[in-house]
Design a protein around this motif. Structure first.
Motif, PDB file in Angstrom:
ATOM      1  N   LEU A 106      15.661 -10.251   0.318  1.00 20.41           N
ATOM      2  CA  LEU A 106      14.617 -10.173  -0.704  1.00 20.41           C
ATOM      3  C   LEU A 106      13.609 -11.310  -0.560  1.00 20.41           C
ATOM      4  N   GLY A 107      13.466 -11.808   0.654  1.00 25.40           N
ATOM      5  CA  GLY A 107      12.556 -12.915   0.881  1.00 25.40           C
ATOM      6  C   GLY A 107      11.095 -12.531   0.882  1.00 25.40           C
ATOM      7  N   ASN A 108      10.812 -11.228   0.876  1.00 28.19           N
ATOM      8  CA  ASN A 108       9.415 -10.777   0.921  1.00 28.19           C
ATOM      9  C   ASN A 108       9.114  -9.842  -0.251  1.00 28.19           C
ATOM     10  N   LEU A 109       9.704 -10.131  -1.404  1.00 29.10           N
ATOM     11  CA  LEU A 109       9.421  -9.322  -2.593  1.00 29.10           C
ATOM     12  C   LEU A 109       7.928  -9.334  -2.891  1.00 29.10           C
ATOM     13  N   PHE A 110       7.415  -8.181  -3.298  1.00 25.66           N
ATOM     14  CA  PHE A 110       5.987  -8.021  -3.576  1.00 25.66           C
ATOM     15  C   PHE A 110       5.136  -8.365  -2.351  1.00 25.66           C
ATOM     16  N   MET A 111       5.746  -8.310  -1.163  1.00 25.04           N
ATOM     17  CA  MET A 111       5.056  -8.651   0.088  1.00 25.04           C
ATOM     18  C   MET A 111       4.420 -10.034   0.008  1.00 25.04           C
ATOM     19  N   SER A 112       5.092 -10.934  -0.688  1.00 29.86           N
ATOM     20  CA  SER A 112       4.527 -12.259  -0.941  1.00 29.86           C
ATOM     21  C   SER A 112       4.414 -13.109   0.315  1.00 29.86           C
ATOM     22  N   ALA A 113       5.211 -12.784   1.340  1.00 28.17           N
ATOM     23  CA  ALA A 113       5.178 -13.575   2.569  1.00 28.17           C
ATOM     24  C   ALA A 113       4.077 -13.137   3.524  1.00 28.17           C
ATOM     25  N   ILE A 114       3.395 -12.046   3.208  1.00 30.39           N
ATOM     26  CA  ILE A 114       2.326 -11.553   4.076  1.00 30.39           C
ATOM     27  C   ILE A 114       1.022 -12.251   3.725  1.00 30.39           C
ATOM     28  N   THR A 115       0.401 -12.849   4.714  1.00 32.97           N
ATOM     29  CA  THR A 115      -0.889 -13.510   4.529  1.00 32.97           C
ATOM     30  C   THR A 115      -1.940 -12.792   5.361  1.00 32.97           C
ATOM     31  N   ILE A 116      -3.160 -13.273   5.280  1.00 30.24           N
ATOM     32  CA  ILE A 116      -4.244 -12.659   6.031  1.00 30.24           C
ATOM     33  C   ILE A 116      -4.051 -12.834   7.534  1.00 30.24           C
ATOM     34  N   ASP A 117      -3.252 -13.848   7.924  1.00 28.75           N
ATOM     35  CA  ASP A 117      -3.009 -14.111   9.338  1.00 28.75           C
ATOM     36  C   ASP A 117      -1.726 -13.477   9.862  1.00 28.75           C
ATOM     37  N   SER A 118      -0.959 -12.824   9.003  1.00 22.68           N
ATOM     38  CA  SER A 118       0.321 -12.252   9.419  1.00 22.68           C
ATOM     39  C   SER A 118       0.106 -11.076  10.358  1.00 22.68           C
ATOM     40  N   LEU A 119       0.867 -11.070  11.448  1.00 24.22           N
ATOM     41  CA  LEU A 119       0.759  -9.998  12.430  1.00 24.22           C
ATOM     42  C   LEU A 119       2.084  -9.271  12.580  1.00 24.22           C
ATOM     43  N   SER A 120       2.001  -7.994  12.912  1.00 18.43           N
ATOM     44  CA  SER A 120       3.142  -7.209  13.341  1.00 18.43           C
ATOM     45  C   SER A 120       2.764  -6.624  14.691  1.00 18.43           C
ATOM     46  N   GLY A 121       3.181  -7.273  15.747  1.00 14.20           N
ATOM     47  CA  GLY A 121       2.714  -6.877  17.073  1.00 14.20           C
ATOM     48  C   GLY A 121       1.252  -7.245  17.242  1.00 14.20           C
TER      49      GLY A 121
ATOM     50  N   CYS B 231       3.136   7.962  -5.992  1.00 13.56           N
ATOM     51  CA  CYS B 231       2.783   6.764  -6.761  1.00 13.56           C
ATOM     52  C   CYS B 231       3.977   5.832  -6.921  1.00 13.56           C
ATOM     53  N   LEU B 232       5.127   6.375  -7.332  1.00 11.65           N
ATOM     54  CA  LEU B 232       6.301   5.548  -7.590  1.00 11.65           C
ATOM     55  C   LEU B 232       6.819   4.897  -6.313  1.00 11.65           C
ATOM     56  N   MET B 233       6.896   5.662  -5.222  1.00  8.16           N
ATOM     57  CA  MET B 233       7.404   5.101  -3.972  1.00  8.16           C
ATOM     58  C   MET B 233       6.488   4.004  -3.442  1.00  8.16           C
ATOM     59  N   SER B 234       5.183   4.155  -3.629  1.00  9.26           N
ATOM     60  CA  SER B 234       4.235   3.129  -3.182  1.00  9.26           C
ATOM     61  C   SER B 234       4.495   1.814  -3.901  1.00  9.26           C
ATOM     62  N   VAL B 235       4.711   1.894  -5.210  1.00  6.54           N
ATOM     63  CA  VAL B 235       4.970   0.689  -5.994  1.00  6.54           C
ATOM     64  C   VAL B 235       6.300   0.054  -5.596  1.00  6.54           C
ATOM     65  N   LEU B 236       7.350   0.869  -5.507  1.00  5.17           N
ATOM     66  CA  LEU B 236       8.665   0.342  -5.147  1.00  5.17           C
ATOM     67  C   LEU B 236       8.683  -0.245  -3.740  1.00  5.17           C
ATOM     68  N   TRP B 237       7.922   0.344  -2.850  1.00  7.39           N
ATOM     69  CA  TRP B 237       7.853  -0.166  -1.483  1.00  7.39           C
ATOM     70  C   TRP B 237       7.243  -1.565  -1.461  1.00  7.39           C
ATOM     71  N   VAL B 238       6.173  -1.758  -2.219  1.00  9.49           N
ATOM     72  CA  VAL B 238       5.543  -3.078  -2.281  1.00  9.49           C
ATOM     73  C   VAL B 238       6.465  -4.081  -2.964  1.00  9.49           C
ATOM     74  N   VAL B 239       7.107  -3.673  -4.047  1.00 10.55           N
ATOM     75  CA  VAL B 239       7.948  -4.587  -4.819  1.00 10.55           C
ATOM     76  C   VAL B 239       9.167  -5.044  -4.015  1.00 10.55           C
ATOM     77  N   ALA B 240       9.949  -4.103  -3.467  1.00 12.23           N
ATOM     78  CA  ALA B 240      11.196  -4.488  -2.812  1.00 12.23           C
ATOM     79  C   ALA B 240      11.517  -3.710  -1.548  1.00 12.23           C
ATOM     80  N   GLY B 241      11.015  -2.499  -1.404  1.00 12.55           N
ATOM     81  CA  GLY B 241      11.384  -1.655  -0.276  1.00 12.55           C
ATOM     82  C   GLY B 241      11.049  -2.262   1.069  1.00 12.55           C
ATOM     83  N   TYR B 242       9.829  -2.779   1.207  1.00  8.65           N
ATOM     84  CA  TYR B 242       9.417  -3.363   2.485  1.00  8.65           C
ATOM     85  C   TYR B 242      10.274  -4.570   2.830  1.00  8.65           C
ATOM     86  N   SER B 243      10.583  -5.387   1.847  1.00  6.58           N
ATOM     87  CA  SER B 243      11.410  -6.564   2.087  1.00  6.58           C
ATOM     88  C   SER B 243      12.808  -6.174   2.533  1.00  6.58           C
ATOM     89  N   LEU B 244      13.412  -5.193   1.871  1.00  7.33           N
ATOM     90  CA  LEU B 244      14.762  -4.752   2.232  1.00  7.33           C
ATOM     91  C   LEU B 244      14.806  -4.127   3.628  1.00  7.33           C
TER      92      LEU B 244
END
Length: 245
Positions: free
Chosen positions: A98-113, A73-86
Protein backbone atom coordinates in the motif's frame (compact mmCIF):
# COMPACT_ATOMS: atom_id res chain seq x y z
CA UNK A 1 -14.45 23.32 -33.85
CA UNK A 2 -16.78 23.95 -30.88
CA UNK A 3 -15.28 25.85 -27.97
CA UNK A 4 -15.96 22.98 -25.57
CA UNK A 5 -13.98 20.56 -27.75
CA UNK A 6 -11.11 23.04 -28.04
CA UNK A 7 -11.10 23.49 -24.28
CA UNK A 8 -11.03 19.74 -23.70
CA UNK A 9 -8.13 19.21 -26.13
CA UNK A 10 -6.23 22.09 -24.56
CA UNK A 11 -6.71 20.64 -21.07
CA UNK A 12 -5.51 17.21 -22.22
CA UNK A 13 -2.50 18.80 -23.87
CA UNK A 14 -1.57 20.73 -20.72
CA UNK A 15 -1.76 17.52 -18.71
CA UNK A 16 0.23 15.39 -21.14
CA UNK A 17 2.80 17.86 -22.44
CA UNK A 18 4.83 18.33 -19.21
CA UNK A 19 5.21 14.57 -18.97
CA UNK A 20 6.83 14.50 -22.43
CA UNK A 21 9.41 17.15 -21.65
CA UNK A 22 11.84 15.11 -19.59
CA UNK A 23 14.43 12.62 -20.79
CA UNK A 24 13.51 8.97 -21.17
CA UNK A 25 10.04 9.41 -22.67
CA UNK A 26 9.47 8.00 -26.14
CA UNK A 27 6.88 10.09 -27.96
CA UNK A 28 5.84 7.20 -30.21
CA UNK A 29 5.31 4.80 -27.33
CA UNK A 30 3.41 7.46 -25.42
CA UNK A 31 1.16 8.25 -28.38
CA UNK A 32 0.37 4.58 -28.90
CA UNK A 33 -0.43 3.88 -25.25
CA UNK A 34 -2.73 6.92 -25.24
CA UNK A 35 -4.51 5.42 -28.26
CA UNK A 36 -4.60 1.96 -26.67
CA UNK A 37 -6.05 3.43 -23.46
CA UNK A 38 -8.89 4.97 -25.44
CA UNK A 39 -9.47 1.71 -27.36
CA UNK A 40 -9.71 -0.45 -24.22
CA UNK A 41 -12.11 1.99 -22.59
CA UNK A 42 -14.10 2.07 -25.85
CA UNK A 43 -14.46 -1.71 -25.59
CA UNK A 44 -16.37 -1.22 -22.32
CA UNK A 45 -18.21 1.98 -23.13
CA UNK A 46 -20.06 1.59 -25.41
CA UNK A 47 -18.89 -1.75 -26.90
CA UNK A 48 -19.57 -4.23 -24.12
CA UNK A 49 -22.51 -2.18 -22.83
CA UNK A 50 -24.30 -2.41 -26.20
CA UNK A 51 -23.37 -6.07 -26.62
CA UNK A 52 -25.07 -7.03 -23.36
CA UNK A 53 -27.92 -4.54 -23.81
CA UNK A 54 -29.03 -6.31 -26.97
CA UNK A 55 -29.16 -9.69 -25.22
CA UNK A 56 -31.51 -8.79 -22.37
CA UNK A 57 -35.25 -8.25 -22.19
CA UNK A 58 -36.49 -4.78 -23.18
CA UNK A 59 -37.32 -3.83 -19.58
CA UNK A 60 -33.70 -4.34 -18.51
CA UNK A 61 -31.83 -2.31 -21.15
CA UNK A 62 -31.36 0.74 -18.92
CA UNK A 63 -30.29 -1.51 -16.06
CA UNK A 64 -27.52 -3.10 -18.11
CA UNK A 65 -26.27 0.24 -19.39
CA UNK A 66 -26.29 1.62 -15.85
CA UNK A 67 -24.25 -1.37 -14.64
CA UNK A 68 -21.51 -0.63 -17.16
CA UNK A 69 -21.35 3.10 -16.48
CA UNK A 70 -21.42 2.61 -12.72
CA UNK A 71 -18.73 -0.06 -12.80
CA UNK A 72 -16.54 2.14 -14.99
CA UNK A 73 -16.83 4.97 -12.48
CA UNK A 74 -16.38 2.86 -9.33
CA UNK A 75 -13.47 0.80 -10.67
CA UNK A 76 -11.67 3.97 -11.79
CA UNK A 77 -11.88 5.41 -8.28
CA UNK A 78 -10.86 2.18 -6.56
CA UNK A 79 -7.96 1.72 -8.95
CA UNK A 80 -6.57 5.15 -8.09
CA UNK A 81 -7.17 4.71 -4.36
CA UNK A 82 -5.68 1.24 -3.84
CA UNK A 83 -5.89 -1.03 -6.89
CA UNK A 84 -2.83 0.31 -8.69
CA UNK A 85 -0.75 0.14 -5.52
CA UNK A 86 -1.77 -3.46 -4.79
CA UNK A 87 -1.00 -4.48 -8.36
CA UNK A 88 2.21 -2.63 -9.15
CA UNK A 89 3.91 -1.65 -5.88
CA UNK A 90 6.31 -3.66 -3.78
CA UNK A 91 8.20 -6.85 -4.58
CA UNK A 92 5.91 -9.40 -2.94
CA UNK A 93 5.31 -12.68 -4.72
CA UNK A 94 1.53 -12.66 -4.37
CA UNK A 95 0.36 -9.09 -3.82
CA UNK A 96 1.79 -5.60 -3.83
CA UNK A 97 1.82 -3.20 -0.93
CA UNK A 98 0.00 0.00 0.00
CA UNK A 99 2.96 2.28 -0.55
CA UNK A 100 1.33 3.98 -3.53
CA UNK A 101 -2.18 4.66 -2.21
CA UNK A 102 -3.95 7.33 -4.25
CA UNK A 103 -0.97 7.02 -6.64
CA UNK A 104 0.84 9.35 -4.26
CA UNK A 105 4.27 8.07 -5.29
CA UNK A 106 3.76 9.05 -8.93
CA UNK A 107 5.32 12.37 -9.88
CA UNK A 108 5.61 14.26 -13.13
CA UNK A 109 9.03 12.63 -13.64
CA UNK A 110 7.92 9.05 -12.90
CA UNK A 111 8.46 6.65 -15.77
CA UNK A 112 7.24 3.16 -16.59
CA UNK A 113 9.61 2.02 -19.29
CA UNK A 114 9.53 4.73 -21.94
CA UNK A 115 6.17 6.26 -21.03
CA UNK A 116 4.99 8.41 -18.10
CA UNK A 117 3.88 6.24 -15.19
CA UNK A 118 0.68 8.28 -14.92
CA UNK A 119 -0.22 7.12 -18.43
CA UNK A 120 0.69 3.53 -17.58
CA UNK A 121 -1.62 3.72 -14.57
CA UNK A 122 -4.45 5.05 -16.73
CA UNK A 123 -3.88 2.32 -19.32
CA UNK A 124 -4.01 -0.39 -16.65
CA UNK A 125 -7.10 1.25 -15.19
CA UNK A 126 -9.04 0.58 -18.40
CA UNK A 127 -8.36 -3.15 -17.96
CA UNK A 128 -9.51 -2.88 -14.35
CA UNK A 129 -12.73 -1.38 -15.74
CA UNK A 130 -13.50 -3.89 -18.48
CA UNK A 131 -12.70 -7.04 -16.48
CA UNK A 132 -15.49 -6.77 -13.86
CA UNK A 133 -17.76 -5.46 -16.62
CA UNK A 134 -17.31 -8.76 -18.47
CA UNK A 135 -18.78 -10.60 -15.49
CA UNK A 136 -22.08 -8.71 -15.87
CA UNK A 137 -23.29 -11.26 -18.42
CA UNK A 138 -23.39 -13.97 -15.73
CA UNK A 139 -25.80 -12.19 -13.42
CA UNK A 140 -27.53 -9.67 -15.65
CA UNK A 141 -31.26 -9.20 -14.85
CA UNK A 142 -30.89 -11.30 -11.67
CA UNK A 143 -29.25 -9.24 -8.90
CA UNK A 144 -29.73 -5.81 -7.38
CA UNK A 145 -27.75 -2.78 -8.48
CA UNK A 146 -26.22 -2.37 -5.01
CA UNK A 147 -25.02 -5.99 -5.10
CA UNK A 148 -23.34 -5.34 -8.46
CA UNK A 149 -21.33 -2.46 -7.01
CA UNK A 150 -20.38 -4.29 -3.79
CA UNK A 151 -19.38 -7.47 -5.60
CA UNK A 152 -17.43 -5.66 -8.33
CA UNK A 153 -15.58 -3.41 -5.88
CA UNK A 154 -14.53 -6.27 -3.59
CA UNK A 155 -13.63 -8.47 -6.54
CA UNK A 156 -11.33 -5.81 -7.99
CA UNK A 157 -9.33 -5.48 -4.77
CA UNK A 158 -9.39 -9.12 -3.62
CA UNK A 159 -9.03 -10.96 -6.95
CA UNK A 160 -8.08 -8.74 -9.87
CA UNK A 161 -5.36 -6.65 -8.21
CA UNK A 162 -3.45 -9.67 -6.79
CA UNK A 163 -3.63 -11.60 -10.08
CA UNK A 164 -2.43 -8.50 -11.94
CA UNK A 165 0.52 -8.37 -9.56
CA UNK A 166 1.29 -12.05 -10.20
CA UNK A 167 1.61 -11.54 -13.95
CA UNK A 168 2.18 -7.87 -14.80
CA UNK A 169 3.43 -6.52 -11.48
CA UNK A 170 6.49 -8.70 -10.96
CA UNK A 171 4.85 -11.41 -8.85
CA UNK A 172 5.54 -15.14 -8.79
CA UNK A 173 4.13 -15.86 -12.26
CA UNK A 174 6.25 -13.12 -13.81
CA UNK A 175 9.28 -14.62 -12.04
CA UNK A 176 8.43 -17.96 -13.69
CA UNK A 177 8.59 -16.30 -17.10
CA UNK A 178 4.84 -16.09 -17.74
CA UNK A 179 4.03 -13.49 -20.41
CA UNK A 180 0.47 -12.26 -20.89
CA UNK A 181 0.33 -9.65 -23.64
CA UNK A 182 -3.42 -9.58 -24.25
CA UNK A 183 -4.83 -10.30 -20.79
CA UNK A 184 -5.65 -13.97 -21.29
CA UNK A 185 -4.80 -14.69 -17.67
CA UNK A 186 -5.31 -11.36 -15.94
CA UNK A 187 -8.55 -10.44 -17.70
CA UNK A 188 -10.24 -13.40 -19.34
CA UNK A 189 -9.33 -16.21 -16.94
CA UNK A 190 -10.27 -14.21 -13.86
CA UNK A 191 -13.49 -12.81 -15.34
CA UNK A 192 -14.53 -16.18 -16.76
CA UNK A 193 -13.95 -17.96 -13.46
CA UNK A 194 -15.83 -15.28 -11.53
CA UNK A 195 -18.72 -15.42 -14.01
CA UNK A 196 -18.98 -19.21 -13.69
CA UNK A 197 -18.94 -19.06 -9.89
CA UNK A 198 -21.55 -16.26 -9.87
CA UNK A 199 -23.84 -18.20 -12.22
CA UNK A 200 -23.56 -21.35 -10.07
CA UNK A 201 -24.22 -19.47 -6.83
CA UNK A 202 -27.21 -17.57 -8.21
CA UNK A 203 -28.64 -20.68 -9.84
CA UNK A 204 -30.86 -21.26 -12.83
CA UNK A 205 -33.35 -18.68 -14.02
CA UNK A 206 -36.88 -19.23 -12.81
CA UNK A 207 -39.43 -20.32 -15.42
CA UNK A 208 -36.80 -20.33 -18.17
CA UNK A 209 -37.43 -20.28 -21.09
CA UNK A 210 -41.23 -20.07 -21.05
CA UNK A 211 -41.53 -16.84 -19.02
CA UNK A 212 -38.38 -15.16 -20.36
CA UNK A 213 -38.46 -13.05 -23.50
CA UNK A 214 -35.72 -13.71 -26.08
CA UNK A 215 -32.93 -11.18 -26.70
CA UNK A 216 -34.71 -8.07 -27.86
CA UNK A 217 -32.13 -6.51 -30.20
CA UNK A 218 -29.62 -8.55 -32.19
CA UNK A 219 -28.68 -5.29 -33.90
CA UNK A 220 -27.37 -3.75 -30.68
CA UNK A 221 -25.50 -6.95 -29.91
CA UNK A 222 -23.97 -6.94 -33.38
CA UNK A 223 -22.88 -3.31 -33.05
CA UNK A 224 -21.32 -3.97 -29.67
CA UNK A 225 -19.58 -7.11 -30.94
CA UNK A 226 -18.13 -5.18 -33.88
CA UNK A 227 -16.81 -2.48 -31.55
CA UNK A 228 -15.17 -5.12 -29.38
CA UNK A 229 -13.75 -6.97 -32.36
CA UNK A 230 -12.30 -3.94 -34.13
CA UNK A 231 -10.73 -2.54 -30.96
CA UNK A 232 -9.30 -5.87 -29.84
CA UNK A 233 -7.97 -6.76 -33.30
CA UNK A 234 -6.25 -3.39 -33.58
CA UNK A 235 -4.61 -3.84 -30.18
CA UNK A 236 -3.45 -7.38 -30.95
CA UNK A 237 -2.11 -6.40 -34.37
CA UNK A 238 0.10 -3.74 -32.82
CA UNK A 239 1.29 -6.14 -30.08
CA UNK A 240 2.17 -8.78 -32.68
CA UNK A 241 4.08 -6.22 -34.73
CA UNK A 242 5.98 -5.10 -31.62
CA UNK A 243 6.84 -8.74 -30.77
CA UNK A 244 8.20 -9.33 -34.26
CA UNK A 245 10.36 -6.23 -34.07
Amino acid sequence: MPNKVKGLLTAIGLIIWPGLAFAGVDSGDTAWILTATALVLFMTLPGLALFYAGLVQPKNIVSVLMHHFAIACLMSVLWVVAGYSLAFSGDGAYIGDLGNLFMSAITIDSLSGTIPESLFGAFQMTFAVITPALIIGAYVERIRFSAVLIFSGLWLLVVYAPVTHWVWGGGFMAAMGVMDFAGGIVVHATAGTAALVAAVVIGRRRNFPSAIQPPHSPVLTMIGACMLSVSYTHLRAHETEADLV
